[in-house]
Design an enzyme around this catalytic site. Structure first.
Site, PDB file in Angstrom:
ATOM      1  N   GLU A 167       0.817  -1.164   0.035  1.00 19.48           N
ATOM      2  CA  GLU A 167      -0.013  -0.004  -0.126  1.00 19.48           C
ATOM      3  C   GLU A 167       0.686   1.091   0.229  1.00 19.48           C
ATOM      4  O   GLU A 167       0.967   2.121   1.002  1.00 19.48           O
ATOM      5  CB  GLU A 167      -0.775   0.041   1.249  1.00 19.48           C
ATOM      6  CG  GLU A 167      -1.941  -0.977   1.267  1.00 19.48           C
ATOM      7  CD  GLU A 167      -3.030  -1.085   2.265  1.00 19.48           C
ATOM      8  OE1 GLU A 167      -3.103  -0.020   2.868  1.00 19.48           O
ATOM      9  OE2 GLU A 167      -3.682  -2.056   2.505  1.00 19.48           O
TER      10      GLU A 167
ATOM     11  N   GLU B 165      -4.716  -9.180   0.524  1.00 23.20           N
ATOM     12  CA  GLU B 165      -5.249  -8.682   1.945  1.00 23.20           C
ATOM     13  C   GLU B 165      -6.841  -8.491   1.602  1.00 23.20           C
ATOM     14  O   GLU B 165      -7.329  -7.951   0.909  1.00 23.20           O
ATOM     15  CB  GLU B 165      -4.929  -7.641   2.621  1.00 23.20           C
ATOM     16  CG  GLU B 165      -3.435  -7.745   3.322  1.00 23.20           C
ATOM     17  CD  GLU B 165      -3.063  -6.461   4.078  1.00 23.20           C
ATOM     18  OE1 GLU B 165      -4.042  -5.747   4.634  1.00 23.20           O
ATOM     19  OE2 GLU B 165      -2.024  -6.144   3.752  1.00 23.20           O
TER      20      GLU B 165
END
Ligand code: BGP
Length: 461
Positions: free
Chosen positions: A166, A364
């Site tokens: 991220e 995720e």
């Protein structure tokens, strides 16, 4: 109805070094920004729990690897802690860390679990932060050297590398929204950090290609799908802006090799353009990844702003839209976010239609719940809500795969309840429950359910 996934589909879970290994003090690990911030700004962390109290992967990794094998995982993602491997960020390598990561990788491979290894999960070494973190170009060089050290040391044991988790978050949370250290609130600096992270990613991929290491390299991104409140042009415009700032800025750079033209125009108009050289742009244009990881937790719903922004305040993407609370939305109240399984389908279609249907996987996805002890029955957390969450998301994913999406796997966040960036142990995500007092790890009902899914290559409903 049976939902079957391919035989070689990657099943597993993800974690990160800081959240699972934790801060240890007797093994040469250097401090990172989380070790520092969770002590120094302790009241910003739920119940003041610091990185010293995580899920003890550093001490208990053999036990944890057995637990992964018990769940029949064929793959598992964690990250290498830069500050554990190279305590000062540059220079001296910590031999105890080298041994530790060799042990972990050998342990995974021995159990037939493919290591997916990420190089950076929000965890800047403190020594590097002291010289400006990713605002300073010297830190990009240090990161690329660290990446090379990892490829050299562990290259023959890892088949999937990831440069960042991220990449938007350290920039956005650390330099604009006051959630991560260094708690700076300044859009232009955030934009500079983001650009430098993109360059660090490109630099690490370049090192990987030039070194002709085996395996594949990619990045893990958080692509929050944006939904407008309505088809009214003002709402559509709001959605376009949210998408431009938070998704396309990064995705287009990484996956298409250039920043969106429109973003440049807006940043120049508001005097928020970071320094970007033509050499930077050509490096970005030349860089391609092999595999993309997508973290998905929630959709982003937006509407046209109800009021004018305070243009004397800090420039922000939120000048162009308001968040929209859709009536009837399903919420995970523990984390305050919407549950919307179809978002995963929409992401898959976006990758398929706009980003060349690149190989990708869900890196995720998960649901963090506060007070899970309330669901303990006969010593086991009966987390039917997590099973439902998984089923719904896997069904959405299955549909996209049926329609041609190149999704190669699904990793859950996470395998054992772990420490989280602000919420510490407030919300539990694991397939295993961690008792914070005894350190005991006990499988939850969802863990047993997931194991069956893996063994059956899917599930029926
Ligand atoms: C992701 C991060 C993870 C993890 C997860 C859960 O964005 O990559 O590190 O923390 O979110 O979120 P949180 O821990 O904030 O509840």
């Amino acid at each position: 109805m049976k939902y079957t996934f391919s035989k070689d589909f990657f099943w597993g879970a993800a974690t990160s070094a800081t959240q699972s290994e934790g801060r240890t003090t007797t093994d040469g690990k250097g401090e990172n920004i989380w070790d520092y911030a969770s002590k120094k700004f302790n009241d910003r962390f739920y119940e003041g729990v610091t990185t010293a109290s995580t899920s003890r992967f550093y001490e208990d990794y053999q036990g944890d690897l057995d637990r992964l094998a018990d769940l029949s995982f064929n793959s598992f993602r964690t990250s290498i802690s830069w500050s554990r491997l190279i305590p000062e960020g540059v220079g001296q390598v910590n031999p105890e860390a080298v041994q530790f990561y060799h042990n972990v990788l050998d342990g995974l491979n021995k159990r037939g679990i493919k290591p997916f290894i990420n190089l950076y999960h929000f965890d800047m070494p403190m020594k590097m932060q002291e010289i400006g973190g990713f605002e300073n170009k010297a830190v990009i060089k240090a990161y690329c050297d660290y990446a090379k050290t990892c490829f050299d040391l562990f290259g023959d044991k890892v088949s999937y590398w990831f440069t960042f988790n991220e990449p938007m978050i350290p920039a956005e949370a650390g330099y604009l929204h006051d959630r991560h250290y260094p708690y700076i609130v300044d859009f232009k600096r955030a934009a500079q950090v983001l650009h430098h992270i993109v360059l660090a990613h490109c630099g690490a991929v370049k090192v990987f290609r030039e070194g002709q290491y085996s395996g594949k390299i990619g990045i893990i991104m958080d692509v929050i799908p944006v939904y407008p409140r309505s088809q009214n042009p003002a709402d559509l415009k709001a959605a376009e802006m949210a998408d431009l700032f938070y998704t396309r800025s990064l995705n287009d750079a990484i996956l298409k090799g250039h920043y969106p033209e429109k973003l440049k125009v807006i940043l120049n108009q508001y005097d928020q353009m970071p320094e970007v050289s033509t050499d930077d742009l050509s490096l970005i244009a030349q860089t391609r990844i092999d595999i993309l990881g997508i973290n998905y937790y929630r959709p982003r719903r937006v509407k046209a702003r109800d009021s004018l922004p305070n243009t004397n305040g800090v420039f922000s993407p939120e000048w162009f839209y308001d968040n929209y609370e859709m009536p009837g939305r399903r919420m995970n109240t523990s984390r305050g976010i919407e549950i919307y399984p179809n978002g995963l389908y929409d992401i898959a279609k976006k990758i398929q239609n706009e980003y060349g249907n690149i190989d990708w996987f869900v890196s995720e996805n998960g649901i963090g719940i506060e007070g899970e002890e309330a669901f303990i029955n006969n010593g086991i957390v009966e987390d039917d809500y997590r099973i439902k969450f998984l089923e719904e998301h896997l069904i959405a994913l299955h549909q996209a795969i049926e329609e041609g999406s190149n999704c190669l796997g699904y990793h859950m966040w996470t395998f054992v309840d772990c420490w989280s960036w602000q919420n510490a142990f407030k919300n539990r995500y694991g397939f295993y429950r961690m008792d914070l007092h005894t350190g005991k790890k006990t499988i939850k009902k969802s863990g047993l359910w997931f194991k069956n899914v893996i063994l059956n290559q899917g599930f029926s409903l």
